[in-house]
Write an enzyme that holds these catalytic residues in place. Structure first.
Site, PDB file in Angstrom:
ATOM      1  N   HIS B 160       0.844  -1.206   0.000  1.00  0.00           N
ATOM      2  CA  HIS B 160       0.000   0.000   0.000  1.00  0.00           C
ATOM      3  C   HIS B 160       0.880   1.256   0.000  1.00  0.00           C
ATOM      4  O   HIS B 160       0.683   2.170  -0.811  1.00  0.00           O
ATOM      5  CB  HIS B 160      -0.918  -0.015   1.231  1.00  0.00           C
ATOM      6  CG  HIS B 160      -1.792   1.182   1.379  1.00  0.00           C
ATOM      7  ND1 HIS B 160      -3.137   1.166   1.097  1.00  0.00           N
ATOM      8  CD2 HIS B 160      -1.514   2.458   1.771  1.00  0.00           C
ATOM      9  CE1 HIS B 160      -3.648   2.376   1.312  1.00  0.00           C
ATOM     10  NE2 HIS B 160      -2.679   3.181   1.725  1.00  0.00           N
ATOM     11  N   GLU B 161       1.847   1.300   0.904  1.00  0.00           N
ATOM     12  CA  GLU B 161       2.690   2.506   1.014  1.00  0.00           C
ATOM     13  C   GLU B 161       3.566   2.694  -0.219  1.00  0.00           C
ATOM     14  O   GLU B 161       3.715   3.814  -0.712  1.00  0.00           O
ATOM     15  CB  GLU B 161       3.547   2.450   2.285  1.00  0.00           C
ATOM     16  CG  GLU B 161       2.757   2.468   3.587  1.00  0.00           C
ATOM     17  CD  GLU B 161       1.753   3.614   3.678  1.00  0.00           C
ATOM     18  OE1 GLU B 161       1.998   4.684   3.117  1.00  0.00           O
ATOM     19  OE2 GLU B 161       0.683   3.414   4.295  1.00  0.00           O
ATOM     20  N   HIS B 164       1.740   4.214  -3.012  1.00  0.00           N
ATOM     21  CA  HIS B 164       1.623   5.685  -2.909  1.00  0.00           C
ATOM     22  C   HIS B 164       2.793   6.346  -3.635  1.00  0.00           C
ATOM     23  O   HIS B 164       2.635   7.388  -4.276  1.00  0.00           O
ATOM     24  CB  HIS B 164       1.605   6.132  -1.451  1.00  0.00           C
ATOM     25  CG  HIS B 164       0.244   6.078  -0.816  1.00  0.00           C
ATOM     26  ND1 HIS B 164      -0.880   6.622  -1.398  1.00  0.00           N
ATOM     27  CD2 HIS B 164      -0.172   5.550   0.366  1.00  0.00           C
ATOM     28  CE1 HIS B 164      -1.931   6.429  -0.608  1.00  0.00           C
ATOM     29  NE2 HIS B 164      -1.531   5.777   0.461  1.00  0.00           N
ATOM     30  N   TYR B 175      -4.172  14.733  -2.864  1.00  0.00           N
ATOM     31  CA  TYR B 175      -4.596  13.952  -1.701  1.00  0.00           C
ATOM     32  C   TYR B 175      -5.763  14.593  -0.968  1.00  0.00           C
ATOM     33  O   TYR B 175      -5.692  14.900   0.215  1.00  0.00           O
ATOM     34  CB  TYR B 175      -3.397  13.774  -0.773  1.00  0.00           C
ATOM     35  CG  TYR B 175      -3.469  12.536   0.085  1.00  0.00           C
ATOM     36  CD1 TYR B 175      -3.696  11.279  -0.469  1.00  0.00           C
ATOM     37  CD2 TYR B 175      -3.297  12.601   1.465  1.00  0.00           C
ATOM     38  CE1 TYR B 175      -3.750  10.140   0.315  1.00  0.00           C
ATOM     39  CE2 TYR B 175      -3.339  11.474   2.264  1.00  0.00           C
ATOM     40  CZ  TYR B 175      -3.577  10.248   1.678  1.00  0.00           C
ATOM     41  OH  TYR B 175      -3.624   9.114   2.464  1.00  0.00           O
ATOM     42  N   GLU B 184      -5.915   6.602  -2.560  1.00  0.00           N
ATOM     43  CA  GLU B 184      -6.023   5.530  -1.561  1.00  0.00           C
ATOM     44  C   GLU B 184      -6.483   4.218  -2.205  1.00  0.00           C
ATOM     45  O   GLU B 184      -5.999   3.142  -1.862  1.00  0.00           O
ATOM     46  CB  GLU B 184      -7.006   5.938  -0.458  1.00  0.00           C
ATOM     47  CG  GLU B 184      -6.392   6.796   0.623  1.00  0.00           C
ATOM     48  CD  GLU B 184      -5.192   6.123   1.287  1.00  0.00           C
ATOM     49  OE1 GLU B 184      -5.261   4.924   1.585  1.00  0.00           O
ATOM     50  OE2 GLU B 184      -4.181   6.800   1.466  1.00  0.00           O
ATOM     51  N   ASP B 252     -10.360  13.723   7.421  1.00  0.00           N
ATOM     52  CA  ASP B 252      -9.546  12.803   6.618  1.00  0.00           C
ATOM     53  C   ASP B 252      -9.349  13.329   5.189  1.00  0.00           C
ATOM     54  O   ASP B 252      -9.532  12.598   4.218  1.00  0.00           O
ATOM     55  CB  ASP B 252     -10.226  11.414   6.613  1.00  0.00           C
ATOM     56  CG  ASP B 252      -9.430  10.343   5.901  1.00  0.00           C
ATOM     57  OD1 ASP B 252      -8.193  10.373   5.964  1.00  0.00           O
ATOM     58  OD2 ASP B 252     -10.065   9.478   5.263  1.00  0.00           O
ATOM     59  N   HIS B 257      -9.671   8.135   3.024  1.00  0.00           N
ATOM     60  CA  HIS B 257      -9.690   6.724   3.443  1.00  0.00           C
ATOM     61  C   HIS B 257     -11.122   6.210   3.593  1.00  0.00           C
ATOM     62  O   HIS B 257     -11.330   5.057   3.947  1.00  0.00           O
ATOM     63  CB  HIS B 257      -8.978   6.538   4.786  1.00  0.00           C
ATOM     64  CG  HIS B 257      -7.505   6.800   4.738  1.00  0.00           C
ATOM     65  ND1 HIS B 257      -6.964   8.045   4.967  1.00  0.00           N
ATOM     66  CD2 HIS B 257      -6.467   5.983   4.462  1.00  0.00           C
ATOM     67  CE1 HIS B 257      -5.639   7.970   4.861  1.00  0.00           C
ATOM     68  NE2 HIS B 257      -5.311   6.742   4.545  1.00  0.00           N
TER      69      HIS B 257
END
Ligand SMILES: [Zn+2]
Lengths: 87, 338
Positions: B160-161, B164, B175, B184, B252, B257
């Site tokens: 996931h990271e 990004h 974002y 995301e 958020d 998310h």
């Protein structure tokens, strides 16, 4: 000193709120408030999943509102938040 | 008097003043100094570009020693043997697995396509419940062992990271709001795909959960998110699975998310219809073609175009475009032109 801390974002996306009152001695309070007087670095706009820290402190009648990201949060504020989370 | 020898160490602003006052030798020296500086810059740029070209996504793992600082102490570099710290080894192995997946599947050389080094930081902060990408490197907390455990130990978290990072160099989706939710979404999509590859799972046996291996005993749920059933992974899970329940608040970053649950469910439905490998290719090519402010409808427009192109090239099955249209429609994202 009354506090309200909102931590948003992060990989989990689960917000956390901490609200209450913390007694600080004069030295601790001065250190914390002085750290909030500094000029903060700009937010890192390339961060993804970083935490966003919203902080509201009320000392007697004075209200302080601050917002930080992972990279510009002062060390003293981080330590203050850590002590609250540990409680 | 200004002799050439003396002028060579005189700062440019003084040379300019002297040249203005009529000194020819200083004028020549100034021009020569500027020429040398220019050629030095060109050489430096070429050197930097050459370095970019020859990169192979070498891994470097740093130990933050539980401080809130990155790159405190180097723990392991590309090609080095395992170290005593299991977390450093996990970050090394998992980032290598993700890097190799993108390289072997899409011929993508590291995160930026130019072989940039993959830098991981482990043991960040104290009982820190997070992992993040900061534009250059990844950082993992150990978790508090009450709600969350070591974030570097989840292959889906690592994927996931790192995705990004890839998104930053491809679509660079901003974002916030819908572009942020898509940002995301792509990270969750490739986290899911890579996790299933890593576990050698078929789509029918996979759990379609994100972060199920990093939630600890005290966490009220089985995972952080669910691709198949957004909103059901834990007690706090507020992800919608349809546009009818779209989050319109400002928390958020306007729900990055949260609203990602909508395209996440469309991805799951598409995988069920045409398989995960066709979807992986279609989603990757779509990410390649999206732009900073793209929203859900832009995504649908681009993804159906990409699916059609890949169908014509015989790279995905011939029902891909309809399956994707149908999946997006089921979550309430419809193409206005249809
Ligand atoms: Zn993310």
């Amino acid at each position: 000193m009354k506090y309200e801390i909102n931590i948003e974002g992060g990989f989990t996306g689960i917000p956390k709120t901490y609200k209450g009152e913390q007694s600080l001695n004069n030295e601790e309070k001065t250190k914390l408030l002085l750290s909030l007087q500094k000029t903060f670095a700009d937010e890192n706009t390339k961060t993804r999943d970083g935490f966003n820290y919203k902080l509201k402190l009320t000392d007697h009648e004075i209200v302080y509102n601050f917002e930080f990201d992972e990279f510009n949060i002062p060390k003293e504020v981080r330590m203050f938040i850590e002590s609250i989370i540990k409680k | 008097m200004c002799h050439k020898f003396q002028c060579s160490i005189v700062p440019p602003y003084i040379l300019e003043q002297l040249a203005k006052q009529g000194s020819n030798s200083c004028k020549r020296t100034l021009i020569e100094t500027q020429r040398i500086a220019k050629s030095r810059n060109i050489a430096l740029n070429n050197l930097l570009q050459r370095t970019d070209e020859v990169g192979t996504g070498n891994r470097i793992v740093y130990d933050c020693l539980n401080e809130y600082r990155q790159k405190v102490k180097k723990a392991r570099s590309e090609g080095e043997d395992k170290v005593a710290d299991a977390t450093a080894n996990l970050a090394y192995d998992y980032s290598g697995y993700v890097r190799n997946y993108f390289k072997e599947t899409f011929q993508l050389n590291s995160l930026d396509g130019k072989g940039m080094p993959i830098i991981s930081n482990v043991h960040y902060g104290k009982a820190y419940n997070n992992a993040f990408w900061d534009g250059d490197e990844i950082t993992y907390g150990d978790g508090d062992d009450v709600q969350f455990s070591n974030f570097a130990a989840g292959i889906d978290v690592v994927a996931h990271e790192l995705t990004h990072g890839i998104t930053q160099f491809l679509g660079n989706l901003e974002y916030k709001g819908q572009p942020g939710a898509l940002n995301e979404h792509f990270s969750d999509v490739f986290a899911t795909i890579i996790k299933q590859k890593f576990l050698a799972q078929d789509i029918s046996e996979a759990n379609w959960l994100i972060g199920d291996t990093v939630v600890a005993e005290g966490f009220p749920g089985k995972a952080i998110r669910s691709m198949s059933a957004p909103g059901t992974a834990n007690e706090f899970d507020s992800q919608p699975d349809h546009m009818d329940n779209y989050y319109t608040g400002s928390s958020d970053n306007y729900g990055v998310h949260i609203n990602s649950g909508i395209p996440n469910r469309a991805f799951y439905l598409s995988c069920m219809a045409i398989g995960i490998d066709d979807c992986a290719l279609i989603w990757f090519q779509t990410l390649n073609q999206l732009w900073r402010t793209a929203d859900f409808r832009d995504m649908l427009e681009v993804i159906t175009k990409v699916a059609n192109e890949l169908m014509e090239e015989g790279k995905v099955c011939d029902t891909a475009d309809n399956a994707i249209l149908e999946s997006f429609s089921m979550v309430g994202i419809n193409n206005p032109a249809v």
